[in-house]
Design an enzyme around this catalytic site. Structure first.
Site, PDB file in Angstrom:
ATOM      1  N   PRO A 126       0.849  -1.013   0.025  1.00 38.82           N
ATOM      2  CA  PRO A 126       0.103  -0.076  -0.052  1.00 38.82           C
ATOM      3  C   PRO A 126       0.990   1.223  -0.107  1.00 38.82           C
ATOM      4  CG  PRO A 126      -0.197  -1.086   2.038  1.00 38.82           C
ATOM      5  CD  PRO A 126       0.764  -1.675   1.260  1.00 38.82           C
ATOM      6  N   GLU A 127       0.541   2.065  -0.953  1.00 44.16           N
ATOM      7  CA  GLU A 127       0.924   3.699  -1.018  1.00 44.16           C
ATOM      8  C   GLU A 127      -0.333   4.556  -0.879  1.00 44.16           C
ATOM      9  OE1 GLU A 127       3.989   4.041  -3.838  1.00 44.16           O
ATOM     10  OE2 GLU A 127       4.846   2.164  -3.607  1.00 44.16           O
ATOM     11  N   LYS A 141       0.142   7.456   4.281  1.00 49.80           N
ATOM     12  CA  LYS A 141      -0.212   5.980   4.549  1.00 49.80           C
ATOM     13  C   LYS A 141      -0.902   5.817   5.703  1.00 49.80           C
ATOM     14  CE  LYS A 141       3.983   4.965   1.890  1.00 49.80           C
ATOM     15  NZ  LYS A 141       5.279   4.893   1.795  1.00 49.80           N
ATOM     16  N   ARG A 171       3.638  -9.830   7.294  1.00 49.15           N
ATOM     17  CA  ARG A 171       5.047  -9.500   7.864  1.00 49.15           C
ATOM     18  C   ARG A 171       4.997  -8.716   8.965  1.00 49.15           C
ATOM     19  NH1 ARG A 171       8.151  -7.547   2.529  1.00 49.15           N
ATOM     20  NH2 ARG A 171       9.854  -7.454   3.797  1.00 49.15           N
ATOM     21  N   ARG A 189      18.768  18.244   0.740  1.00 48.73           N
ATOM     22  CA  ARG A 189      19.471  18.678  -0.261  1.00 48.73           C
ATOM     23  C   ARG A 189      20.550  17.407  -0.886  1.00 48.73           C
ATOM     24  NH1 ARG A 189      20.215  22.107   3.683  1.00 48.73           N
ATOM     25  NH2 ARG A 189      22.002  22.523   4.271  1.00 48.73           N
ATOM     26  N   HIS A 238      -2.639 -14.763  10.032  1.00 49.83           N
ATOM     27  CA  HIS A 238      -2.259 -13.456   9.976  1.00 49.83           C
ATOM     28  C   HIS A 238      -3.249 -12.298  10.278  1.00 49.83           C
ATOM     29  CE1 HIS A 238       1.507 -15.327   8.744  1.00 49.83           C
ATOM     30  NE2 HIS A 238       0.896 -15.713   7.599  1.00 49.83           N
ATOM     31  N   ARG A 245      16.646   1.188  -1.882  1.00 48.72           N
ATOM     32  CA  ARG A 245      15.616   0.565  -2.044  1.00 48.72           C
ATOM     33  C   ARG A 245      15.605   0.203  -3.680  1.00 48.72           C
ATOM     34  NH1 ARG A 245      10.895   1.617   0.787  1.00 48.72           N
ATOM     35  NH2 ARG A 245       9.926  -0.129  -0.549  1.00 48.72           N
TER      36      ARG A 245
END
Length: 265
Positions: A2-3, A59, A110, A152, A92, A253
């Site tokens: 999910p985003e 989120k 998870r 920056r 779960h 990532r």
DNA sequence: TCCTATGTTGTATG
DNA sequence: ACATACAACATAGG
């Protein structure tokens, strides 16, 4: 999974349980998802409580009840579902709220997700302290520039993933934004031209808004003209240049970018 | 067996 | 104090 937009969609899956009292709660009090929450308080308060409404910001999801606020973060694999009465919790399923018409389930294999509970009517700090999301009118170019200045020296990929700055942007959205802006993910804010900053700002807002209109509304995938459907494909190609996409770790990532379109620093 | 995974956080370092 | 980098968290699937 999910985003920003997926969170918005998943939030509404609990709508069938709004307005009816929670008759019973099943849960695993020692599950990692309850870290930092007053577990005993949560269980006692939710039994008999009524979910009033919900909202998502970035989120983070918040369910308002007549006794307090339930916060849910889906982490990497968290999900919400509404099941039929009689549903038996699976391995779960860490929080199950039984209302008359619907059994509301929070599941997360998870355990990176998180559940919060704050009693009382006042908005809790974990909700009020969230930043202005990039798709809102209050997220101005001047604000965007101040964020770029603050971070920056970091790779743009890592910058866009900072939730205290760009709430809701996750791994695929960050790649999508940089690809659309034609800026390499390893570039740093300090080295961007004024025109590039402006382009990046526009791409950020476009991707956030359009994702909410497609995924957020009905979980429909973005069109083939986006990077999205190509980024994990074996032998995936850039929908703009036709060149093979590159996958490598940038900013900690896995990152997908289009050589030629996004020149490395 | 080894690698990957749409996320956050604690810790070390500058 | 702040910014940056990275390991750790836990499980499933290719």
């Amino acid at each position: 999974m999910p985003e920003l937009a997926e969170v918005e969609f998943i939030r509404r899956r609990w709508d069938p349980g709004l307005g009816r009292p929670i008759e019973r709660i099943r849960w695993h009090p020692r599950a990692r998802v309850f870290r930092g929450a007053d577990a005993a308080d949560l269980s006692a308060a939710l039994t008999g409580a009524r979910l009033l409404d919900s909202a998502a910001r970035g989120k983070q999801i918040r369910f308002r009840t007549d006794r307090g606020h339930l916060g849910i973060h889906l982490g990497m694999t968290g999900n919400l579902t509404a099941e039929s009465p009689g549903y038996l919790p699976g391995r779960h399923d860490h929080l199950v709220l039984e209302t008359g018409p619907a059994v509301l389930v929070f599941t997360d294999p998870r355990l990176f997700g998180r559940i919060r509970w704050s009693p009382g009517a006042a908005d809790p700090p974990w909700w009020t302290s969230l930043p202005e999301p990039p798709h809102t009118p209050g997220f101005t170019f001047a604000h965007f520039q101040s964020l770029l200045h603050r971070f920056r020296r970091a790779p743009l990929k890592a910058v866009l993933l900072r939730q205290e700055a760009f709430a809701g942007v996750g791994n695929w959205m960050a790649d999508e934004i940089l690809w659309r802006a034609a800026i390499h993910p390893a570039r740093r804010p300090a080295d961007l031209s004024g025109a590039e900053s402006r382009t990046l700002f526009r791409a950020l807002r476009f991707v956030c808004r359009r994702a909410l209109e497609t995924i957020g509304r009905d979980f429909r995938d973005p069109p083939r003209t986006w990077l999205f459907p190509h980024r994990w494909e074996d032998g995936g190609r850039c929908p703009r240049t036709g060149a093979p996409l590159v996958r490598e770790t940038i900013g900690g990532r896995t990152t997908c970018w289009s050589p030629g379109r996004q020149p490395p620093p």
